[in-house]
Write an enzyme that holds these catalytic residues in place. Structure first.
Site, PDB file in Angstrom:
ATOM      1  N   GLU A 280      13.316  -0.552  -9.720  1.00 51.71           N
ATOM      2  CA  GLU A 280      12.460   0.403  -8.997  1.00 51.71           C
ATOM      3  C   GLU A 280      11.540   1.137  -9.966  1.00 51.71           C
ATOM      4  O   GLU A 280      10.366   1.372  -9.678  1.00 51.71           O
ATOM      5  CB  GLU A 280      13.299   1.408  -8.197  1.00 51.71           C
ATOM      6  CG  GLU A 280      14.090   0.790  -7.050  1.00 51.71           C
ATOM      7  CD  GLU A 280      13.234  -0.045  -6.098  1.00 51.71           C
ATOM      8  OE1 GLU A 280      12.086   0.331  -5.808  1.00 51.71           O
ATOM      9  OE2 GLU A 280      13.738  -1.100  -5.661  1.00 51.71           O
ATOM     10  N   TRP A 283       8.848  -1.097 -10.448  1.00 50.44           N
ATOM     11  CA  TRP A 283       7.805  -1.055  -9.401  1.00 50.44           C
ATOM     12  C   TRP A 283       6.794   0.052  -9.699  1.00 50.44           C
ATOM     13  O   TRP A 283       5.604  -0.079  -9.447  1.00 50.44           O
ATOM     14  CB  TRP A 283       8.432  -0.832  -8.018  1.00 50.44           C
ATOM     15  CG  TRP A 283       8.812  -2.123  -7.350  1.00 50.44           C
ATOM     16  CD1 TRP A 283      10.048  -2.688  -7.327  1.00 50.44           C
ATOM     17  CD2 TRP A 283       7.943  -3.004  -6.604  1.00 50.44           C
ATOM     18  NE1 TRP A 283      10.000  -3.868  -6.625  1.00 50.44           N
ATOM     19  CE2 TRP A 283       8.734  -4.086  -6.176  1.00 50.44           C
ATOM     20  CE3 TRP A 283       6.593  -2.985  -6.279  1.00 50.44           C
ATOM     21  CZ2 TRP A 283       8.214  -5.142  -5.421  1.00 50.44           C
ATOM     22  CZ3 TRP A 283       6.064  -4.033  -5.535  1.00 50.44           C
ATOM     23  CH2 TRP A 283       6.871  -5.098  -5.113  1.00 50.44           C
ATOM     24  N   TRP A 311      -9.513  -2.639  13.156  1.00 52.67           N
ATOM     25  CA  TRP A 311      -8.652  -1.462  13.361  1.00 52.67           C
ATOM     26  C   TRP A 311      -8.979  -0.840  14.714  1.00 52.67           C
ATOM     27  O   TRP A 311     -10.112  -0.951  15.204  1.00 52.67           O
ATOM     28  CB  TRP A 311      -8.852  -0.438  12.234  1.00 52.67           C
ATOM     29  CG  TRP A 311      -8.578  -0.995  10.876  1.00 52.67           C
ATOM     30  CD1 TRP A 311      -9.487  -1.230   9.885  1.00 52.67           C
ATOM     31  CD2 TRP A 311      -7.310  -1.410  10.350  1.00 52.67           C
ATOM     32  NE1 TRP A 311      -8.876  -1.756   8.775  1.00 52.67           N
ATOM     33  CE2 TRP A 311      -7.535  -1.879   9.027  1.00 52.67           C
ATOM     34  CE3 TRP A 311      -6.005  -1.433  10.838  1.00 52.67           C
ATOM     35  CZ2 TRP A 311      -6.521  -2.365   8.210  1.00 52.67           C
ATOM     36  CZ3 TRP A 311      -4.994  -1.911  10.027  1.00 52.67           C
ATOM     37  CH2 TRP A 311      -5.244  -2.371   8.736  1.00 52.67           C
ATOM     38  N   ASN A 346      12.322   5.970   1.344  1.00 54.29           N
ATOM     39  CA  ASN A 346      11.518   4.744   1.208  1.00 54.29           C
ATOM     40  C   ASN A 346      11.613   3.825   2.423  1.00 54.29           C
ATOM     41  O   ASN A 346      10.624   3.237   2.854  1.00 54.29           O
ATOM     42  CB  ASN A 346      11.946   3.993  -0.056  1.00 54.29           C
ATOM     43  CG  ASN A 346      11.094   2.765  -0.294  1.00 54.29           C
ATOM     44  OD1 ASN A 346       9.882   2.862  -0.401  1.00 54.29           O
ATOM     45  ND2 ASN A 346      11.724   1.602  -0.332  1.00 54.29           N
ATOM     46  N   TRP A 364      -5.000   1.676   7.243  1.00 48.58           N
ATOM     47  CA  TRP A 364      -4.002   2.180   6.294  1.00 48.58           C
ATOM     48  C   TRP A 364      -4.497   3.385   5.506  1.00 48.58           C
ATOM     49  O   TRP A 364      -3.712   4.247   5.121  1.00 48.58           O
ATOM     50  CB  TRP A 364      -3.548   1.070   5.345  1.00 48.58           C
ATOM     51  CG  TRP A 364      -4.647   0.444   4.525  1.00 48.58           C
ATOM     52  CD1 TRP A 364      -5.453  -0.591   4.897  1.00 48.58           C
ATOM     53  CD2 TRP A 364      -5.078   0.807   3.198  1.00 48.58           C
ATOM     54  NE1 TRP A 364      -6.352  -0.891   3.894  1.00 48.58           N
ATOM     55  CE2 TRP A 364      -6.139  -0.051   2.841  1.00 48.58           C
ATOM     56  CE3 TRP A 364      -4.672   1.772   2.287  1.00 48.58           C
ATOM     57  CZ2 TRP A 364      -6.802   0.023   1.614  1.00 48.58           C
ATOM     58  CZ3 TRP A 364      -5.331   1.849   1.049  1.00 48.58           C
ATOM     59  CH2 TRP A 364      -6.376   0.983   0.733  1.00 48.58           C
ATOM     60  N   TRP A 387       1.047   1.663   0.503  1.00 50.13           N
ATOM     61  CA  TRP A 387       0.294   1.462   1.754  1.00 50.13           C
ATOM     62  C   TRP A 387      -0.265   0.045   1.838  1.00 50.13           C
ATOM     63  O   TRP A 387      -0.248  -0.583   2.891  1.00 50.13           O
ATOM     64  CB  TRP A 387      -0.801   2.527   1.905  1.00 50.13           C
ATOM     65  CG  TRP A 387      -0.188   3.748   2.516  1.00 50.13           C
ATOM     66  CD1 TRP A 387       0.280   4.850   1.854  1.00 50.13           C
ATOM     67  CD2 TRP A 387       0.122   3.943   3.909  1.00 50.13           C
ATOM     68  NE1 TRP A 387       0.855   5.721   2.749  1.00 50.13           N
ATOM     69  CE2 TRP A 387       0.766   5.199   4.011  1.00 50.13           C
ATOM     70  CE3 TRP A 387      -0.082   3.200   5.063  1.00 50.13           C
ATOM     71  CZ2 TRP A 387       1.213   5.710   5.237  1.00 50.13           C
ATOM     72  CZ3 TRP A 387       0.358   3.712   6.281  1.00 50.13           C
ATOM     73  CH2 TRP A 387       0.994   4.950   6.356  1.00 50.13           C
TER      74      TRP A 387
HETATM   75  P1  FAD Z   1      14.535   5.800  -6.241  1.00 48.39           P
HETATM   76  O1  FAD Z   1      14.996   4.723  -5.333  1.00 48.39           O
HETATM   77  O2  FAD Z   1      15.566   6.635  -6.875  1.00 48.39           O
HETATM   78  O3  FAD Z   1      13.629   5.087  -7.340  1.00 48.39           O
HETATM   79  C1  FAD Z   1      13.444   5.626  -8.663  1.00 48.39           C
HETATM   80  C2  FAD Z   1      11.962   5.724  -8.969  1.00 48.39           C
HETATM   81  O4  FAD Z   1      11.362   4.438  -8.944  1.00 48.39           O
HETATM   82  C3  FAD Z   1      11.168   6.545  -7.977  1.00 48.39           C
HETATM   83  O5  FAD Z   1      11.265   7.915  -8.257  1.00 48.39           O
HETATM   84  C4  FAD Z   1       9.761   6.005  -8.169  1.00 48.39           C
HETATM   85  O6  FAD Z   1       9.118   6.580  -9.275  1.00 48.39           O
HETATM   86  C5  FAD Z   1      10.015   4.541  -8.467  1.00 48.39           C
HETATM   87  N1  FAD Z   1       9.892   3.742  -7.237  1.00 48.39           N
HETATM   88  C6  FAD Z   1      10.844   3.473  -6.323  1.00 48.39           C
HETATM   89  N2  FAD Z   1      10.346   2.681  -5.347  1.00 48.39           N
HETATM   90  C7  FAD Z   1       9.054   2.454  -5.663  1.00 48.39           C
HETATM   91  C8  FAD Z   1       8.017   1.711  -5.052  1.00 48.39           C
HETATM   92  N3  FAD Z   1       8.210   1.011  -3.934  1.00 48.39           N
HETATM   93  N4  FAD Z   1       6.794   1.709  -5.628  1.00 48.39           N
HETATM   94  C9  FAD Z   1       6.565   2.381  -6.775  1.00 48.39           C
HETATM   95  N5  FAD Z   1       7.523   3.116  -7.403  1.00 48.39           N
HETATM   96  C10 FAD Z   1       8.754   3.138  -6.852  1.00 48.39           C
HETATM   97  N6  FAD Z   1       6.303   6.727  -4.410  1.00 48.39           N
HETATM   98  C11 FAD Z   1       5.784   7.786  -5.087  1.00 48.39           C
HETATM   99  O7  FAD Z   1       6.321   8.169  -6.131  1.00 48.39           O
HETATM  100  N7  FAD Z   1       4.666   8.412  -4.636  1.00 48.39           N
HETATM  101  C12 FAD Z   1       4.023   8.035  -3.492  1.00 48.39           C
HETATM  102  O8  FAD Z   1       3.002   8.618  -3.136  1.00 48.39           O
HETATM  103  C13 FAD Z   1       4.580   6.954  -2.743  1.00 48.39           C
HETATM  104  N8  FAD Z   1       4.025   6.569  -1.569  1.00 48.39           N
HETATM  105  C14 FAD Z   1       4.565   5.505  -0.871  1.00 48.39           C
HETATM  106  C15 FAD Z   1       3.957   5.090   0.306  1.00 48.39           C
HETATM  107  C16 FAD Z   1       4.464   4.017   1.031  1.00 48.39           C
HETATM  108  C17 FAD Z   1       3.793   3.588   2.312  1.00 48.39           C
HETATM  109  C18 FAD Z   1       5.611   3.347   0.555  1.00 48.39           C
HETATM  110  C19 FAD Z   1       6.181   2.190   1.328  1.00 48.39           C
HETATM  111  C20 FAD Z   1       6.219   3.738  -0.619  1.00 48.39           C
HETATM  112  C21 FAD Z   1       5.707   4.813  -1.362  1.00 48.39           C
HETATM  113  N9  FAD Z   1       6.310   5.259  -2.566  1.00 48.39           N
HETATM  114  C22 FAD Z   1       5.753   6.297  -3.254  1.00 48.39           C
HETATM  115  C23 FAD Z   1       7.423   4.503  -3.169  1.00 48.39           C
HETATM  116  C24 FAD Z   1       8.845   5.000  -2.813  1.00 48.39           C
HETATM  117  O9  FAD Z   1       8.982   5.191  -1.439  1.00 48.39           O
HETATM  118  C25 FAD Z   1       9.220   6.296  -3.534  1.00 48.39           C
HETATM  119  O10 FAD Z   1       8.942   6.186  -4.914  1.00 48.39           O
HETATM  120  C26 FAD Z   1      10.711   6.604  -3.390  1.00 48.39           C
HETATM  121  O11 FAD Z   1      11.047   6.710  -2.036  1.00 48.39           O
HETATM  122  C27 FAD Z   1      11.024   7.902  -4.117  1.00 48.39           C
HETATM  123  O12 FAD Z   1      12.367   8.263  -3.939  1.00 48.39           O
HETATM  124  P2  FAD Z   1      13.380   8.235  -5.151  1.00 48.39           P
HETATM  125  O13 FAD Z   1      12.788   8.914  -6.334  1.00 48.39           O
HETATM  126  O14 FAD Z   1      14.668   8.762  -4.646  1.00 48.39           O
HETATM  127  O15 FAD Z   1      13.472   6.674  -5.436  1.00 48.39           O
END
Ligand code: FAD
Length: 482
Positions: A280, A283, A311, A346, A364, A387
């Site tokens: 993650e 990602w 759209w 997420n 989007w 997105w």
């Molecule tokens: P954990 O599961 O603990 O993951 C650890 C870290 O990994 C996160 O803090 C984050 O930095 C990174 N990470 C995890 N999943 C993703 C992912 N899919 N893409 C990129 N990095 C990821 N994340 C944001 O930080 N900012 C946003 O504005 C954002 N917008 C999103 C919009 C959409 C439509 C979607 C589907 C996802 C988005 N995410 C975003 C990714 C993800 O949802 C969040 O990073 C995550 O939910 C944060 O929770 P956590 O720190 O507990 O994640």
């Protein structure tokens, strides 16, 4: 002895593993001027949104308190960055400016200009890597192109050595008392009406808050991360995203602390959970690399076919989605969690994004914008990737035809309806088997739960099946124009 150095804090609001600060401390200067310059206009449409501003206020407050405790002081200024730095150089007699690099297009363009200006004026400048594990220009495919697919990207970098994080200083030189600072309150980051109460209660912005979160995650959640990370009612993820966005903790620190923790705890299952968590973080790296190489993606789809997507322009649908009033429980629960806490799980981000772009066929960019204003972790790279991924038009995106059915998502990931009940209390008394599709519940079940559909809780604003079919037909049209 050299003169003074300005350490220009941006989204690196921490003292540990801050290479610009460490270099300044070890650079033989007689004083360090730590500055944060609030210049939202320079970020155009992507200046921090409402929830981010609240976070930034408290994060700066935490940084200022840390610097005070070490004998230093955070200088806060507003105004165009270049002019503000020039003024500060003049006032402090600084001969150098150090900062840590960021990778979004407007910041890169501004920083290049500022660097040239400072270099031309005879200042020493230095920038450092701290926000990412791997800088975007150091990763490419065998053909010398940027990666557009996550798995090969991650495979190509994940075994690279990550250098050890730098220690925080124990003490810092004083800042000359005649160097003035604005008060944090004067930045006007906090809302005038008190809508941010729950955000304040739910989070502790700042470096200490970030490390506490990481420790809590390691103690309580990592051992089941791979299962629980998809269950929105559980606290199964790290909640590090807003801390990472503001740089209160860096990815290098997270990776190193994780390894240290794993050395003390053994087990194959634990290794698998840790690998998922690392990916993650991967990602996040991928999202930043994609934004660096494709700087138009916050506005434009990477897959150009989507520029012609029909759209719907459904403004009413967009409003109902924003307010958590779509009549689809999982969608409403996610949107209400977002509004109340500045965060959305997420699994829900994917679900509500699919619903907006596919079932409602709203472009989007509208969802991206709403997230930008309401998320405490709003991040240009991650939000753009998320997105475009959910829409099916971005890097390594879910195919367009993968349309999440929010009711099935609820049955799979919130089987006992705990998450929905938490955020949609109108449905609290409904039996589990109806909670994700109240419109299908028999009248008797609704009555027993004291729900009048259309009065206490909305009827669904779209038919999930019919809107799915229409979305696929719309997609067929752009596929054919390929
Ligand atoms: P954990 O599961 O603990 O993951 C650890 C870290 O990994 C996160 O803090 C984050 O930095 C990174 N990470 C995890 N999943 C993703 C992912 N899919 N893409 C990129 N990095 C990821 N994340 C944001 O930080 N900012 C946003 O504005 C954002 N917008 C999103 C919009 C959409 C439509 C979607 C589907 C996802 C988005 N995410 C975003 C990714 C993800 O949802 C969040 O990073 C995550 O939910 C944060 O929770 P956590 O720190 O507990 O994640």
């Amino acid at each position: 002895m050299k003169k003074r150095v300005i350490v220009w804090f941006r989204r690196d609001l921490r003292l540990a593993d801050n290479p610009a600060l460490t270099a300044a401390l070890g650079g033989g200067f007689d004083s360090i001027v730590p500055v944060f310059i609030h210049a939202p206009d320079e970020l155009g449409d992507w200046a921090p949104g409402g929830a981010q501003r609240v976070w930034l206020h408290f994060s700066l407050e935490a940084l200022a308190a840390q610097l005070d405790s070490l004998g230093s002081r955070l200088i806060v200024r507003t105004g165009p960055t270049q002019e503000t730095l020039d003024e500060l150089i003049e006032e402090s007699g600084a001969s150098a400016v150090y900062w840590n690099r960021l990778y979004d297009p407007l910041t890169i363009a501004r920083d290049k200009k500022i660097k040239k200006h400072l270099d031309d004026s005879g200042m020493e400048t230095a920038s450092f890597q701290s926000h990412l594990l791997y800088e975007p220009w150091t990763v490419e495919t065998k053909q010398g192109k940027p990666y557009k697919v996550f798995t090969p990207f991650w495979k190509s970098v994940r075994d690279r050595t990550i250098s050890a994080p730098l220690a925080a200083p124990n003490t810092m030189p004083q800042v000359w008392s005649r160097i003035g600072s604005r008060s944090l309150a004067s930045l006007d980051l906090l809302p005038r009406i008190d809508w941010d109460k729950e955000i304040r209660e739910a989070w502790t912005p700042g470096e200490d808050g970030a490390h506490d979160r990481l420790e809590q995650f390691l103690d309580d959640a990592i051992e089941n991360y791979d299962n629980d990370r998809d269950r929105p009612a559980r606290h199964g993820t790290s909640y590090l995203s807003p801390h990472l966005h503001c740089g209160e903790i860096g990815p290098r620190q997270i990776m190193h602390r994780l390894e240290e923790w794993l050395d003390e705890h053994s087990g194959k299952a634990l290794q698998d959970h840790a690998a998922s968590f690392r990916s993650e973080i991967g990602w996040r790296e991928f999202a930043h690399h994609v934004l660096y190489h494709f700087p138009d993606t916050p506005e434009k789809p990477l897959d150009e076919r989507f520029e012609a997507f029909p759209w719907s322009g459904d403004d009413e649908g967009l409003k109902r989605w924003q307010r958590g009033q779509t009549g689809i429980p999982m969608v409403d629960a996610g949107m209400r969690e977002l509004w109340a806490t500045g965060y959305m799980h997420n699994r829900l981000r994917m679900t509500v994004a699919s619903f907006l772009t596919k079932n409602l066929r709203v472009a989007w960019q509208h969802g991206e914008r709403w997230f930008w204003d309401t998320l405490v972790d709003a991040d240009l790279a991650n939000n753009t990737l998320g997105w475009q991924w959910a829409t099916g038009c971005g890097a390594d995106a879910a195919p367009f035809f993968r349309i999440f059915n929010p009711a099935r998502q609820g049955e799979r990931f919130d089987a006992d309806g705990e998450y929905v009940r938490r955020w949609v209390p109108e449905l609290a008394k409904l039996e589990n088997r109806h909670i994700h599709e109240p419109w299908k519940a028999p009248a008797k079940a609704l009555k027993a739960a004291s729900i009048r559909l259309g009065t206490d809780y909305p009827e669904p604003i779209v038919d999930l099946k019919a809107s799915r079919r229409e979305a696929l037909e719309a997609f067929d049209r752009i596929k054919k124009s390929d």
